[in-house]
Design a protein around this motif. Sequence first.
Motif, PDB file in Angstrom:
ATOM      1  N   ALA A  32      14.954  16.452  29.252  1.00 29.39           N
ATOM      2  CA  ALA A  32      14.996  17.654  30.087  1.00 29.39           C
ATOM      3  C   ALA A  32      14.218  17.533  31.402  1.00 29.39           C
ATOM      4  CB  ALA A  32      14.518  18.867  29.294  1.00 29.39           C
ATOM      5  N   PRO A  33      13.003  16.951  31.394  1.00 29.65           N
ATOM      6  CA  PRO A  33      12.271  16.886  32.652  1.00 29.65           C
ATOM      7  C   PRO A  33      12.958  16.049  33.737  1.00 29.65           C
ATOM      8  CG  PRO A  33      10.797  16.500  30.801  1.00 29.65           C
ATOM      9  CD  PRO A  33      12.205  16.477  30.264  1.00 29.65           C
ATOM     10  N   GLU A  87      17.486  15.193  38.044  1.00 29.49           N
ATOM     11  CA  GLU A  87      17.486  13.989  38.886  1.00 29.49           C
ATOM     12  C   GLU A  87      18.589  13.027  38.453  1.00 29.49           C
ATOM     13  OE1 GLU A  87      14.690  10.078  39.668  1.00 29.49           O
ATOM     14  OE2 GLU A  87      13.747  11.912  38.953  1.00 29.49           O
ATOM     15  N   TRP A  88      18.734  12.828  37.140  1.00 30.69           N
ATOM     16  CA  TRP A  88      19.772  11.920  36.642  1.00 30.69           C
ATOM     17  C   TRP A  88      21.160  12.436  37.002  1.00 30.69           C
ATOM     18  CZ3 TRP A  88      17.290  11.586  31.131  1.00 30.69           C
ATOM     19  CH2 TRP A  88      16.131  10.810  31.205  1.00 30.69           C
ATOM     20  N   ASP A  89      21.356  13.746  36.920  1.00 33.90           N
ATOM     21  CA  ASP A  89      22.648  14.314  37.298  1.00 33.90           C
ATOM     22  C   ASP A  89      22.934  14.098  38.776  1.00 33.90           C
ATOM     23  OD1 ASP A  89      23.319  15.185  34.779  1.00 33.90           O
ATOM     24  OD2 ASP A  89      22.800  17.287  35.143  1.00 33.90           O
ATOM     25  N   ARG A  90      21.939  14.351  39.602  1.00 29.97           N
ATOM     26  CA  ARG A  90      22.131  14.170  41.045  1.00 29.97           C
ATOM     27  C   ARG A  90      22.452  12.721  41.390  1.00 29.97           C
ATOM     28  NH1 ARG A  90      18.090  17.840  40.941  1.00 29.97           N
ATOM     29  NH2 ARG A  90      16.410  16.307  41.103  1.00 29.97           N
ATOM     30  N   ASN A  91      21.816  11.795  40.691  1.00 23.78           N
ATOM     31  CA  ASN A  91      22.006  10.367  40.978  1.00 23.78           C
ATOM     32  C   ASN A  91      23.104   9.718  40.138  1.00 23.78           C
ATOM     33  OD1 ASN A  91      19.895  10.377  42.867  1.00 23.78           O
ATOM     34  ND2 ASN A  91      18.381  10.100  41.252  1.00 23.78           N
ATOM     35  N   HIS A  92      23.719  10.510  39.268  1.00 21.68           N
ATOM     36  CA  HIS A  92      24.785   9.995  38.401  1.00 21.68           C
ATOM     37  C   HIS A  92      24.311   8.789  37.597  1.00 21.68           C
ATOM     38  CE1 HIS A  92      27.484  12.667  40.549  1.00 21.68           C
ATOM     39  NE2 HIS A  92      27.019  12.158  41.670  1.00 21.68           N
ATOM     40  N   ALA A 147      22.635  17.494  24.711  1.00 24.85           N
ATOM     41  CA  ALA A 147      23.247  18.280  25.793  1.00 24.85           C
ATOM     42  C   ALA A 147      22.296  19.354  26.308  1.00 24.85           C
ATOM     43  CB  ALA A 147      24.553  18.916  25.307  1.00 24.85           C
ATOM     44  N   ALA A 148      21.550  19.970  25.423  1.00 24.94           N
ATOM     45  CA  ALA A 148      20.589  20.994  25.841  1.00 24.94           C
ATOM     46  C   ALA A 148      19.467  20.391  26.692  1.00 24.94           C
ATOM     47  CB  ALA A 148      20.012  21.707  24.626  1.00 24.94           C
TER      48      ALA A 148
END
Length: 77
Positions: A23-24, A28-33, A75-76
């Motif tokens: 979660a933390p 960032e991981w989503d933005r950087n794929h 996923a959460a």
Amino acid sequence: MILTQEQEMIRDSLRDFAQERLAPFAGEWDRNHTFPADALRELGELGALGMVVPEQWGGAGMDYMSLVLVIEEIAAG
């Protein structure tokens, strides 16, 4: 929904992991794929990979409800 003690333990363990280790950094991981290999390795060490694969083939031989619980918690996170 009524879970077995083992299913509750799996859910709680993955929930803790997801809140502390995923979660933390998820934004960032989503933005950087990206999804770091270390986090994937840790999921494997927790038994989250190959859960429903029979033990004779190197998996955990667990039920699909346990897999669903793990996927929900990841996923959460």
